[in-house]
Design a protein around this motif. Structure first.
Motif, mmCIF file in Angstrom:
data_model
loop_
_atom_site.group_PDB
_atom_site.id
_atom_site.type_symbol
_atom_site.label_atom_id
_atom_site.label_comp_id
_atom_site.label_asym_id
_atom_site.label_seq_id
_atom_site.Cartn_x
_atom_site.Cartn_y
_atom_site.Cartn_z
ATOM 1 N N PHE A 315 0.861 -1.178 0.000
ATOM 2 C CA PHE A 315 0.000 0.000 0.000
ATOM 3 C C PHE A 315 0.905 1.238 0.000
ATOM 4 O O PHE A 315 1.682 1.446 0.939
ATOM 5 N N ARG A 317 1.032 5.372 -0.201
ATOM 6 C CA ARG A 317 0.196 6.539 0.001
ATOM 7 C C ARG A 317 1.066 7.785 0.196
ATOM 8 O O ARG A 317 2.139 7.707 0.792
ATOM 9 N N ILE A 331 -5.047 1.933 6.089
ATOM 10 C CA ILE A 331 -4.306 0.759 5.626
ATOM 11 C C ILE A 331 -4.606 -0.437 6.523
ATOM 12 O O ILE A 331 -4.835 -1.557 6.043
#
Length: 625
Positions: A315, A317, A331
């Protein structure tokens, strides 16, 4: 002016005892709680509205001012086009409910954001020795003082460090972690303190922590590592670990070791060496790294027995001082849903391991897994199998609350869907209600227990109490997509489409394996708005079997309105095959499901055009059909 709750007070103390200092103390407790520690937006929202109320500016607490002052929207903000305030208010209400169910259960002063507005209300509950009420409660209350709370933005020293990503990230992580209370959840302890009830939602008594046996697998979250090697990310990695534990603990089907255990025993062998009898079935490990203004979190699920890699994802970001907490929380929630929800990674692996067992040999947890399979498929044969299995489990393992809750819903389906009615149960809905109440009594911290209670109350013609039960279930586990869909169904069918349909759509977004019969509700929404092609497309996506009569009802009413006589006749034929008397009792069946009278009128109109001979009747509220 301070506003006391409009609800009857649960204490004999005068309302004047609700003073600004008490509200400040109550606010501080909530802001530092686990229930809100993962939501920077929620804390800013609550802090703002309480501050405005204390300053005597309750009339200023509107969606527009909240959007500008809390969520950094500009003057062009339109609440009809941008639902950020409404969505965040719903999340905040659930977080407050969860807080007062658990770590805030002993708080003497409660803060609430009533539905329909954003002005906070404050109420007192019975207090015990050691409470923070002043000694002199009989004198006049002081004038409410304006409390200068921290502004809803990043602290100045963090903003000054914004151009040095690693340094401000470390400082922000340290600030947030200092406020976090560790989760002592080692062994069989659940992550939510129970609130015992006896038979109904409104008769809640004082909470008491209990120990719950866990029949499913055990998961150890290993401390996430600093993948970059820069020591400034160590605290961020620790924060991700705690957020994952907090998100996973909401799911009741398996044991999640607490964060304290994760940090003390950073591997399964270390934990087994310290506590030899401990079983670990799965391990979740990962790392955190940063490149420029981006942070990347990688997570991997491993089978402890043979070290097989079952799942992994990354993930990435963009991160700022203001969004660090939200980023961590989002998350963690995404990982938890992927692993722990119905038809998630862990459930599919457990179903595979138990797939070759005969129904009579299934363990308590495996029986619940088979029940979840039934909920996705709605098969008459599978209904009979899981009903027998759950009845055996509740006899052999009577302390398993989720089994009682599942049996309640399976029993109700004898009437709701007409599956395998039993002569021994002339009133399966009432029997299901009793089973659900028993599940809540066994485990008031169980989201599934309240979900079962919500279904039983819904079919008992008590829609508002049903919605309250589903709301309680969602507060206990806001990550469960099935509860979200059930709540959306309730709001939609009672006519609150604008509240219900987004919840169902969000449930499918979170979990594409969501039982497809919820699409009947979305199809009905299209139908009510004359979008018949969209309604048919939704029914095609539902792909329901021939045994679900409501699917045929939906198809018949849609084809009736479009004039497709061939398909309408097929749907009517299927309805009468499943229930030859359905036409006679159609209206009562819709009323029994608490469907709004206006919706019933439109459904019946489509069915009659399809050729289903529904006789003229009067609905319970007097509306003619």
């Amino acid at each position: 002016m301070l506003h006391a709750s409009d609800e009857p007070q649960t204490t004999d103390l005068p309302i004047s005892t609700i003073t600004a200092p008490l509200i400040e103390a109550a606010l501080a407790r909530v802001l530092s709680s686990r229930s809100l520690r993962g939501s920077a937006r929620g804390r800013r929202f609550l802090q703002f509205v309480v501050q405005e109320a204390l300053a005597g500016r309750a009339n200023r607490i509107k969606a527009y001012t909240i959007a500008i002052d809390v969520f950094d929207r500009d003057a062009s903000f339109d609440p009809l086009l941008d639902p950020v305030v409404r969505i965040q208010a719903g999340r905040l209400r659930r977080a407050l409910e969860h807080y007062y169910l658990t770590e805030g259960a002993a708080d003497s002063l409660r803060i609430a954001i009533p539905k329909g507005g954003y002005v906070p209300q404050f109420s007192l509950v019975p207090v015990t020795a050691g409470s923070d009420l002043p000694n002199d409660v009989s004198g006049p209350a002081p004038e409410p003082a304006r409390v200068e709370l921290d502004p809803p933005r990043a602290p100045l020293f963090l903003r000054r460090l914004a151009d040095r990503p690693l340094r401000w990230l470390a400082v922000a992580a340290m600030v947030t972690l200092l406020a976090v209370v560790g989760l002592a959840l080692f062994g069989g302890w659940r992550g939510v303190a129970p609130v015992p009830t006896k038979g109904a939602l409104e008769r809640a008594t004082a909470p008491a922590m209990t120990q719950r046996a866990v029949r499913g697998p055990a998961l150890l979250v290993l401390p996430f590592t600093n993948g970059s090697g820069d020591p400034t990310l160590d605290l961020v990695a620790d924060g991700i670990t705690e957020d994952l534990v907090a998100a996973l603990i909401r799911f009741e089907d398996f044991l999640v070791f607490g964060a304290d255990t994760s940090f003390r025993y950073p591997s399964a062998p270390a934990l087994r060496d310290a506590v030899p009898a401990t079983r670990v079935d799965y391990m979740l490990k990962g790392s955190v790294a940063q490149t420029g203004d981006y942070i990347q979190v990688t997570a991997t699920l491993i089978a402890a027995k043979d070290h097989r890699y079952l799942w992994s994802d990354s993930f990435r970001r963009a991160v700022t001082p203001a969004n660090l907490l939200d980023l961590r929380h989002d998350i963690a929630v995404q990982v938890a849903r992927t692993l722990a929800q119905s038809d998630g990674v862990i459930e599919r692996e457990e179903a595979r391991l138990n797939g070759q067992h005969a129904p009579q040999d299934l363990s308590s947890y495996a029986c619940l897994l088979r029940t979840r399979q039934y909920w996705r498929q709605l098969s008459v044969a599978l209904h009979a199998e899981v009903r027998d299995c759950l009845e055996r489990v509740t006899r052999s393992d009577p302390g398993y609350p989720e089994a009682w809750a599942a049996l309640a819903m399976i029993t109700i389906d004898e009437a709701r869907l007409g599956f395998n009615p039993s002569p021994a149960r002339p009133d399966p809905i009432d029997d299901g209600l009793q089973l659900a109440e028993h599940a809540v009594t066994l485990a008031p911290d169980s989201a599934l227990s309240y979900q079962a209670l919500g279904l039983a109350l819904w079919l008992s013609r008590e829609p508002q109490r049903s919605i309250a039960a589903y709301e309680r279930a969602l507060a206990l586990n806001p990550n469960d997509s099935a509860i979200l869909a059930d709540l959306g169904r309730c709001y939609s069918l009672t006519g609150e489409w604008e509240r219900g349909i987004p919840l169902i759509r969000e449930a499918f977004t979170r979990n594409p394996a969501q039982p497809s019969w919820y699409r009947i509700v979305i199809a009905t929404h299209h139908y009510m708005n004359g979008r018949y092609d969209d309604a048919l497309e939704e029914m095609r996506r539902a792909n329901l079997g021939r045994e679900v009569i409501l699917g045929h009802v939906a198809l018949a009413m849609i084809h009736g309105q479009t004039g497709n006589r061939t398909e309408a006749a097929k749907a009517v034929s299927e309805i009468l095959r499943l229930d030859p008397n359905f036409a006679v009792k159609a209206i009562s069946e819709f009323e029994r499901r608490n469907i709004h009278p206006d919706i019933i009128v439109r459904i019946v109109d489509g069915l009659r055009k399809a050729g289903l001979a529904i006789p003229p009747s009067q609905m319970a509220n007097g509306a003619g059909l």
